[in-house]
Design a protein around this motif. Sequence first.
Motif, mmCIF file in Angstrom:
data_model
loop_
_atom_site.group_PDB
_atom_site.id
_atom_site.type_symbol
_atom_site.label_atom_id
_atom_site.label_comp_id
_atom_site.label_asym_id
_atom_site.label_seq_id
_atom_site.Cartn_x
_atom_site.Cartn_y
_atom_site.Cartn_z
ATOM 1 N N CYS A 165 36.398 -19.103 -1.360
ATOM 2 C CA CYS A 165 36.015 -18.336 -0.177
ATOM 3 C C CYS A 165 36.449 -16.873 -0.329
ATOM 4 O O CYS A 165 35.675 -15.957 -0.044
ATOM 5 N N MET A 166 37.672 -16.672 -0.788
ATOM 6 C CA MET A 166 38.178 -15.308 -0.997
ATOM 7 C C MET A 166 37.362 -14.586 -2.068
ATOM 8 O O MET A 166 37.096 -13.387 -1.950
ATOM 9 N N ASN A 167 36.942 -15.309 -3.101
ATOM 10 C CA ASN A 167 36.074 -14.722 -4.129
ATOM 11 C C ASN A 167 34.739 -14.311 -3.529
ATOM 12 O O ASN A 167 34.152 -13.304 -3.931
ATOM 13 N N GLY A 168 34.249 -15.086 -2.568
ATOM 14 C CA GLY A 168 33.007 -14.736 -1.876
ATOM 15 C C GLY A 168 33.129 -13.413 -1.148
ATOM 16 O O GLY A 168 32.221 -12.587 -1.175
ATOM 17 N N ILE A 169 34.268 -13.193 -0.502
ATOM 18 C CA ILE A 169 34.509 -11.921 0.192
ATOM 19 C C ILE A 169 34.505 -10.775 -0.813
ATOM 20 O O ILE A 169 33.880 -9.734 -0.584
ATOM 21 N N GLU A 170 35.198 -10.957 -1.932
ATOM 22 C CA GLU A 170 35.221 -9.913 -2.964
ATOM 23 C C GLU A 170 33.819 -9.635 -3.494
ATOM 24 O O GLU A 170 33.475 -8.501 -3.794
ATOM 25 N N SER A 171 33.005 -10.681 -3.584
ATOM 26 C CA SER A 171 31.631 -10.516 -4.046
ATOM 27 C C SER A 171 30.808 -9.692 -3.056
ATOM 28 O O SER A 171 29.988 -8.854 -3.455
ATOM 29 N N VAL A 172 31.022 -9.897 -1.756
ATOM 30 C CA VAL A 172 30.339 -9.069 -0.750
ATOM 31 C C VAL A 172 30.758 -7.615 -0.919
ATOM 32 O O VAL A 172 29.918 -6.713 -0.961
ATOM 33 N N LYS A 173 32.071 -7.385 -1.029
ATOM 34 C CA LYS A 173 32.574 -6.014 -1.174
ATOM 35 C C LYS A 173 32.008 -5.334 -2.420
ATOM 36 O O LYS A 173 31.726 -4.136 -2.410
ATOM 37 N N GLY A 200 20.566 -4.598 10.291
ATOM 38 C CA GLY A 200 21.641 -5.541 10.000
ATOM 39 C C GLY A 200 22.146 -5.391 8.574
ATOM 40 O O GLY A 200 23.350 -5.448 8.320
ATOM 41 N N ILE A 201 21.225 -5.183 7.641
ATOM 42 C CA ILE A 201 21.605 -4.965 6.241
ATOM 43 C C ILE A 201 22.441 -3.697 6.117
ATOM 44 O O ILE A 201 23.479 -3.691 5.444
ATOM 45 N N GLU A 202 22.010 -2.627 6.773
ATOM 46 C CA GLU A 202 22.775 -1.379 6.728
ATOM 47 C C GLU A 202 24.167 -1.578 7.327
ATOM 48 O O GLU A 202 25.145 -1.020 6.838
ATOM 49 N N SER A 203 24.246 -2.400 8.367
ATOM 50 C CA SER A 203 25.540 -2.684 8.984
ATOM 51 C C SER A 203 26.459 -3.417 8.012
ATOM 52 O O SER A 203 27.654 -3.107 7.932
ATOM 53 N N VAL A 204 25.915 -4.376 7.251
ATOM 54 C CA VAL A 204 26.734 -5.067 6.238
ATOM 55 C C VAL A 204 27.222 -4.058 5.207
ATOM 56 O O VAL A 204 28.401 -4.048 4.849
ATOM 57 N N LYS A 205 26.328 -3.188 4.732
ATOM 58 C CA LYS A 205 26.718 -2.185 3.733
ATOM 59 C C LYS A 205 27.830 -1.284 4.256
ATOM 60 O O LYS A 205 28.753 -0.941 3.525
ATOM 61 N N ASN A 206 27.740 -0.908 5.531
ATOM 62 C CA ASN A 206 28.711 0.020 6.120
ATOM 63 C C ASN A 206 30.027 -0.639 6.518
ATOM 64 O O ASN A 206 31.046 0.030 6.626
ATOM 65 N N ASN A 207 30.008 -1.951 6.765
ATOM 66 C CA ASN A 207 31.196 -2.630 7.291
ATOM 67 C C ASN A 207 31.900 -3.529 6.287
ATOM 68 O O ASN A 207 32.936 -4.106 6.605
ATOM 69 N N CYS A 208 31.381 -3.641 5.067
ATOM 70 C CA CYS A 208 31.963 -4.582 4.102
ATOM 71 C C CYS A 208 33.257 -4.067 3.469
ATOM 72 O O CYS A 208 33.798 -4.702 2.578
ATOM 73 N N VAL A 209 33.749 -2.955 3.959
ATOM 74 C CA VAL A 209 35.016 -2.409 3.466
ATOM 75 C C VAL A 209 36.201 -2.947 4.264
ATOM 76 O O VAL A 209 37.341 -2.612 3.982
ATOM 77 N N GLY A 210 35.912 -3.798 5.248
ATOM 78 C CA GLY A 210 36.950 -4.283 6.152
ATOM 79 C C GLY A 210 38.007 -5.126 5.465
ATOM 80 O O GLY A 210 37.800 -5.697 4.396
ATOM 81 N N ALA A 211 39.138 -5.212 6.126
ATOM 82 C CA ALA A 211 40.246 -6.038 5.646
ATOM 83 C C ALA A 211 39.955 -7.501 5.972
ATOM 84 O O ALA A 211 38.988 -7.822 6.656
ATOM 85 N N VAL A 212 40.821 -8.388 5.494
ATOM 86 C CA VAL A 212 40.657 -9.829 5.704
ATOM 87 C C VAL A 212 41.663 -10.321 6.738
ATOM 88 O O VAL A 212 42.853 -10.038 6.632
ATOM 89 N N GLU A 213 41.155 -11.052 7.731
ATOM 90 C CA GLU A 213 41.997 -11.721 8.716
ATOM 91 C C GLU A 213 41.934 -13.214 8.400
ATOM 92 O O GLU A 213 40.901 -13.848 8.562
ATOM 93 N N PHE A 256 36.704 -9.145 7.710
ATOM 94 C CA PHE A 256 36.268 -10.460 7.278
ATOM 95 C C PHE A 256 37.213 -11.461 7.924
ATOM 96 O O PHE A 256 38.429 -11.304 7.826
ATOM 97 N N GLU A 257 36.673 -12.473 8.571
ATOM 98 C CA GLU A 257 37.495 -13.541 9.123
ATOM 99 C C GLU A 257 37.333 -14.776 8.240
ATOM 100 O O GLU A 257 36.206 -15.220 7.993
ATOM 101 N N VAL A 258 38.438 -15.312 7.780
ATOM 102 C CA VAL A 258 38.446 -16.552 7.001
ATOM 103 C C VAL A 258 38.902 -17.655 7.943
ATOM 104 O O VAL A 258 39.911 -17.509 8.638
ATOM 105 N N TYR A 259 38.143 -18.751 7.979
ATOM 106 C CA TYR A 259 38.467 -19.856 8.883
ATOM 107 C C TYR A 259 38.019 -21.177 8.263
ATOM 108 O O TYR A 259 37.325 -21.190 7.259
ATOM 109 N N THR A 260 38.424 -22.273 8.880
ATOM 110 C CA THR A 260 37.948 -23.587 8.435
ATOM 111 C C THR A 260 36.976 -24.120 9.482
ATOM 112 O O THR A 260 37.194 -23.952 10.682
ATOM 113 N N ASP A 261 35.905 -24.740 8.989
ATOM 114 C CA ASP A 261 34.907 -25.302 9.898
ATOM 115 C C ASP A 261 35.266 -26.737 10.265
ATOM 116 O O ASP A 261 36.298 -27.264 9.845
ATOM 117 N N LYS A 262 34.409 -27.381 11.043
ATOM 118 C CA LYS A 262 34.687 -28.751 11.512
ATOM 119 C C LYS A 262 34.782 -29.745 10.367
ATOM 120 O O LYS A 262 35.456 -30.768 10.487
#
Length: 122
Positions: free
Chosen positions: A102-110, A40-53, A68-74
């Motif tokens: 939230c967007m900064n969080g995505i950049e931090s993952v990347k 799962g960790i390797e998958s995050v490393k390999n897939n964190c280049v994705g665009a944002v929806e 990366f999917e950005v959404y609002t929770d309940k």
Amino acid sequence: MGKFVIKETKTGYHFNLVAGNGQVIGSSQTYASLESCKNGIESVKNNCVGAVEDQTVENVVEVKHPKFEVYTDKAGEFRFRLKARNGENILASEGYTAKASCMNGIESVKKNAPEAETQMVE
């Protein structure tokens, strides 16, 4: 520099991606085995280049996996999830009150995930 921290739970293994400042950026599901958790960790490393929806806007522009999917929770907070090429959720964020955070969080993952080391905790 970020790191992946694996922890054993009652039902398997789980990891967090932690930023250099100690903040948890994202968390995984629980995996049945340590080996699958490491995959799962390797998958995050390999897939964190994705665009944002951005699913919080009126006319959502669908993006191909990985993404990366950005959404609002309940509770009305902003969250993101990273989906692999096969569409599986591989990392989920905490709730953010501001979309910009939230967007900064995505950049931090990347930024942190590709070179992050992995460690086990007791």
